[in-house]
Design a protein around this motif. Structure first.
Motif, mmCIF file in Angstrom:
data_model
loop_
_atom_site.group_PDB
_atom_site.id
_atom_site.type_symbol
_atom_site.label_atom_id
_atom_site.label_comp_id
_atom_site.label_asym_id
_atom_site.label_seq_id
_atom_site.Cartn_x
_atom_site.Cartn_y
_atom_site.Cartn_z
ATOM 1 N N MET A 153 -70.183 22.797 105.707
ATOM 2 C CA MET A 153 -71.156 22.507 104.647
ATOM 3 C C MET A 153 -70.507 21.643 103.572
ATOM 4 O O MET A 153 -69.390 21.877 103.159
ATOM 5 C CB MET A 153 -71.648 23.825 104.020
ATOM 6 C CG MET A 153 -72.980 23.674 103.379
ATOM 7 S SD MET A 153 -73.889 25.237 103.172
ATOM 8 C CE MET A 153 -72.734 26.336 102.424
ATOM 9 N N LYS A 154 -71.231 20.622 103.179
ATOM 10 C CA LYS A 154 -70.688 19.678 102.214
ATOM 11 C C LYS A 154 -70.660 20.269 100.800
ATOM 12 O O LYS A 154 -71.539 21.037 100.418
ATOM 13 C CB LYS A 154 -71.559 18.423 102.202
ATOM 14 C CG LYS A 154 -70.742 17.151 102.397
ATOM 15 C CD LYS A 154 -71.649 15.968 102.617
ATOM 16 C CE LYS A 154 -70.969 14.706 102.101
ATOM 17 N NZ LYS A 154 -71.725 13.498 102.407
ATOM 18 N N GLN A 155 -69.628 19.903 100.038
ATOM 19 C CA GLN A 155 -69.527 20.362 98.654
ATOM 20 C C GLN A 155 -69.754 19.209 97.699
ATOM 21 O O GLN A 155 -69.014 18.224 97.715
ATOM 22 C CB GLN A 155 -68.134 20.947 98.403
ATOM 23 C CG GLN A 155 -68.006 22.373 98.890
ATOM 24 C CD GLN A 155 -66.694 22.972 98.448
ATOM 25 O OE1 GLN A 155 -65.656 22.335 98.585
ATOM 26 N NE2 GLN A 155 -66.738 24.183 97.934
ATOM 27 N N TYR A 156 -70.774 19.365 96.878
ATOM 28 C CA TYR A 156 -71.109 18.315 95.912
ATOM 29 C C TYR A 156 -70.757 18.794 94.513
ATOM 30 O O TYR A 156 -70.998 19.963 94.172
ATOM 31 C CB TYR A 156 -72.602 18.005 95.937
ATOM 32 C CG TYR A 156 -73.135 17.630 97.291
ATOM 33 C CD1 TYR A 156 -73.033 16.321 97.753
ATOM 34 C CD2 TYR A 156 -73.748 18.582 98.103
ATOM 35 C CE1 TYR A 156 -73.529 15.965 98.992
ATOM 36 C CE2 TYR A 156 -74.242 18.241 99.343
ATOM 37 C CZ TYR A 156 -74.135 16.931 99.787
ATOM 38 O OH TYR A 156 -74.624 16.591 101.015
ATOM 39 N N LEU A 157 -70.250 17.852 93.707
ATOM 40 C CA LEU A 157 -70.000 18.171 92.310
ATOM 41 C C LEU A 157 -70.743 17.161 91.442
ATOM 42 O O LEU A 157 -70.617 15.948 91.644
ATOM 43 C CB LEU A 157 -68.488 18.116 92.020
ATOM 44 C CG LEU A 157 -68.068 18.300 90.556
ATOM 45 C CD1 LEU A 157 -68.549 19.644 90.000
ATOM 46 C CD2 LEU A 157 -66.548 18.195 90.433
ATOM 47 N N VAL A 158 -71.548 17.666 90.535
ATOM 48 C CA VAL A 158 -72.266 16.791 89.605
ATOM 49 C C VAL A 158 -71.729 17.083 88.203
ATOM 50 O O VAL A 158 -71.718 18.240 87.764
ATOM 51 C CB VAL A 158 -73.793 17.045 89.665
ATOM 52 C CG1 VAL A 158 -74.527 16.148 88.679
ATOM 53 C CG2 VAL A 158 -74.311 16.817 91.087
ATOM 54 N N ILE A 159 -71.272 16.032 87.511
ATOM 55 C CA ILE A 159 -70.707 16.219 86.172
ATOM 56 C C ILE A 159 -71.698 15.696 85.140
ATOM 57 O O ILE A 159 -71.933 14.493 85.030
ATOM 58 C CB ILE A 159 -69.352 15.477 86.039
ATOM 59 C CG1 ILE A 159 -68.418 15.875 87.197
ATOM 60 C CG2 ILE A 159 -68.703 15.794 84.693
ATOM 61 C CD1 ILE A 159 -67.112 15.100 87.229
ATOM 62 N N GLY A 160 -72.296 16.604 84.405
ATOM 63 C CA GLY A 160 -73.306 16.243 83.405
ATOM 64 C C GLY A 160 -74.693 16.654 83.861
ATOM 65 O O GLY A 160 -75.132 16.296 84.943
#
Ligand SMILES: Cc1cc2nc3c(=O)[nH]c(=O)nc-3n(C[C@H](O)[C@H](O)[C@H](O)COP(=O)(O)OP(=O)(O)OC[C@H]3O[C@@H](n4cnc5c(N)ncnc54)[C@H](O)[C@@H]3O)c2cc1C
Lengths: 415, 147
Positions: A1-8
């Motif tokens: 499973m892909k790991q996404y990081l959103v900053i803001g």
């Protein structure tokens, strides 16, 4: 499973999450947002201060947005460092977050230039966040004397919000006119007259030389006594994360049309980026919400392995200020800069259209705003003026002068 | 999805669609009471120049600029229809600034006003279509027109 990081967790971040989910319903999404609040329309803070909306109605995608989209959201913590090699982000609380792809949607920060004695001012505010608006709401009373440094969009919207609380408002701007980045002197004068009629004091072509507690001494020698000070001079894109990680940064973070930065697996969207101005073909920061939303979605789709592109935008704004509504878009060329302008007096207002090289490039509208989007589309789509009876459209925006074939396509089927 | 389309060649320019729209969205039960002497805010509007006439209302675009540009999140897509939450809307009119069809307008309550296909009023189906005397306005599924 892909790991996404959103900053803001501003508009770009929210649209990025929606973009990811439109492609990948299962991947793990983590949002890190420095602000304690997220998922609200930043432009609404003046309406909040004015009492024209409330926190419930300010929720941009609803309170359950993160839950519905399976996002683990961390608030009040910022990302301090990116390591593209090990694909990790360092947080201000010491945590390390691994990611497969990430989006920098960090927006911008208020720019406060060094001003003598600023630290002596006790009640000092910026006007960028919901927290700023709450603090001002707490601090202001009917008797408050407010000094706002900056007569741009943010300064004037702040004045509008505060006007619901106090009538003692002074706005100072170094430029000879308010809204100098979106209006011309003649249209700015209409706004100035309107503001002065409402009782707002304007000190133009002036700036604060020095602060002494609750006094501001102006360059002109004028002295303004105040209780609350708002500094709304401008904003600067938050580009440090990408810059320090070695990514390309101009005036904003540089991306390709897929919103990927020069760093692998790192995307960026919104006010922190620079993008192509469709009219001038120049790269620059287009710090407006529609851009943030389109870029955010594009970034999200690509992060999740989909295909989407964002090909630029135009500056544009629709703003009401104490009952006077203004719309502006594009770039203004007058005769000196090789353009031709068209001016109309309209019901209760004013309309100026700017053309160059056979295209509509920009406009300023006050008063009658109906169907302004027909003009905006002509600019954005770079529609050649010789393809239609453009003077008829300039006089009265409608789809008639575009011709039957155009209407058949635009009105006769799904668009 | 079914949308409202106007067959330009059949439109008489009688403006009945505007009245039917304003009535359908007035919440009143008597048409004369709802409309007489009032400023109307129809969500469908006739464009005419003496030679050509046709009605324009929201296209319910598949990728609507108004929704993407809305500063408050008041505009959203519900089952394909572009809808507006009047409570959330602060009346900034950015949607008016970006709609390429001129199909969103300032409304009476300070919020923007646009066609919601009569899905939210008591009609349940577009009143402009129902009341068009020449059958010029239809509510049907169509594909994109290729150029
Ligand atoms: C008063 C005001 C009025 C405005 N009016 C309009 C208008 O009418 N129309 C219009 O189009 N635009 C308007 N704007 C501009 C509009 O708000 C922005 O273009 C838009 O909010 C940009 O969204 P964004 O997601 O890029 O950035 P932001 O909304 O700024 O969100 C960025 C978020 O990232 C967080 N963040 C920053 N750094 C970090 C970090 N290192 N780690 C974690 N989190 C971080 C911030 O805390 C913030 O929450 C207005 C702005 C203001 C302030």
């Amino acid at each position: 499973m892909k790991q996404y990081l959103v900053i803001g967790g501003g508009i770009a971040g929210i649209h990025c999450i929606e973009g990811i989910r439109s492609v990948d319903p299962d991947g793990q999404i983590t949002l890190v947002c420095a602000e304690a609040d997220s998922n609200y329309g930043r432009p609404l803070i003046s309406y909040y201060l004015e009492g024209a909306t409330d926190e419930g109605n300010m929720s941009y995608r609803g309170e359950d947005f993160y839950e519905k989209n399976g996002v683990s959201a961390i608030h009040g913590v910022s990302v301090t460092k990116l390591d593209p090699e090990s694909k990790t982000a360092v947080l201000s609380d010491g945590q390390l977050l691994p990611y497969d792809t990430l989006c920098v949607a960090t927006g911008s920060s208020p720019f406060v230039p060094p001003m003598a004695g600023l630290e002596t001012v006790e009640q000092r505010f910026s006007f960028m966040t919901l927290a700023d608006a709450r603090a001002l709401e707490q601090a202001v009373s009917e008797e408050s004397r407010v000094l706002i440094i900056g007569g741009g969009l943010i300064g004037l919207k702040c004045a509008e919000g505060l006007y619901a609380h106090t009538r003692n408002i002074t706005v100072v701007d170094l430029a000879p006119h308010v809204l100098s980045s979106i209006l011309q002197p003649e249209s700015a004068q209409i706004v100035e007259e309107h503001l002065r009629e409402k009782g707002i004091e304007l000190l133009l072509g002036d700036s604060a030389k020095e602060f002494q507690g609750s006094r501001a001494i102006m360059n002109s020698g004028a002295v303004v006594e105040f209780d609350l000070l708002v500094v709304a001079i401008g904003v600067r894109p938050n580009t440090a994360l990408v810059k320090e990680a070695g990514g390309e940064v101009g005036r904003g973070i540089v991306t390709d049309a897929r919103m990927q930065t020069s760093l692998p697996n790192i995307y960026a969207a919104g006010d922190c980026t620079e993008s192509r101005n469709i009219v001038t073909d120049a790269q620059g920061v287009l710090a407006i919400l529609p851009n943030a939303s389109m870029q955010g979605r594009t970034a999200g789709i690509n992060m999740a392995g989909g295909e989407a592109t964002y090909d630029g935008g135009i500056p544009m704004n629709s703003m009401g200020i104490l009952g006077l509504h203004i719309m502006t878009a594009g770039s203004y060329y007058d005769e000196e800069s090789g353009g031709k302008t068209y001016f109309y007096e309209t019901e209760g207002g004013y309309k100026k259209l700017f053309t160059k090289d056979g295209h509509l490039t920009g406009f300023i509208l006050m008063g009658d705003l109906n169907r302004a989007g027909i003009y905006t589309a002509m600019i954005r789509e770079r529609r050649p003026l010789d393809s239609l009876d453009f003077e008829a459209v300039f006089e009265n925006p409608s789809l008639i002068p575009f011709g039957r074939a155009f209407r058949k396509q635009k009105l006769g089927g799904e668009v | 999805m079914k949308r409202v389309y106007v067959n330009e060649q059949w439109c008489l320019g009688c403006h009945l669609c505007e009245y039917n729209c304003a009535f359908a969205n007035s919440g009143e039960t008597d048409m004369a009471f709802a409309l007489r002497g009032k400023t109307l805010y129809p969500k469908i509007r006739i464009e005419e120049d003496g030679k050509v006439c046709y009605a324009v209302s929201c296209r319910h675009c598949t990728d609507p600029l108004c929704v993407k540009s809305c500063i408050s999140g008041a505009l959203s897509i519900e089952d394909g229809a572009v809808c507006i939450d009047h409570e959330k809307c602060v009346g900034c009119l950015t949607c008016v600034l970006v709609c390429p069809y001129g199909a969103v307008a300032p409304g009476p309550d300070g919020a923007a006003s646009k066609c919601e296909l009569c899905l939210k009023n008591s009609c349940g189906a577009p009143a402009c279509v129902e009341g068009c005397p020449n059958g010029a306005i239809v509510f049907e599924e169509r594909e994109a027109v290729m150029t």
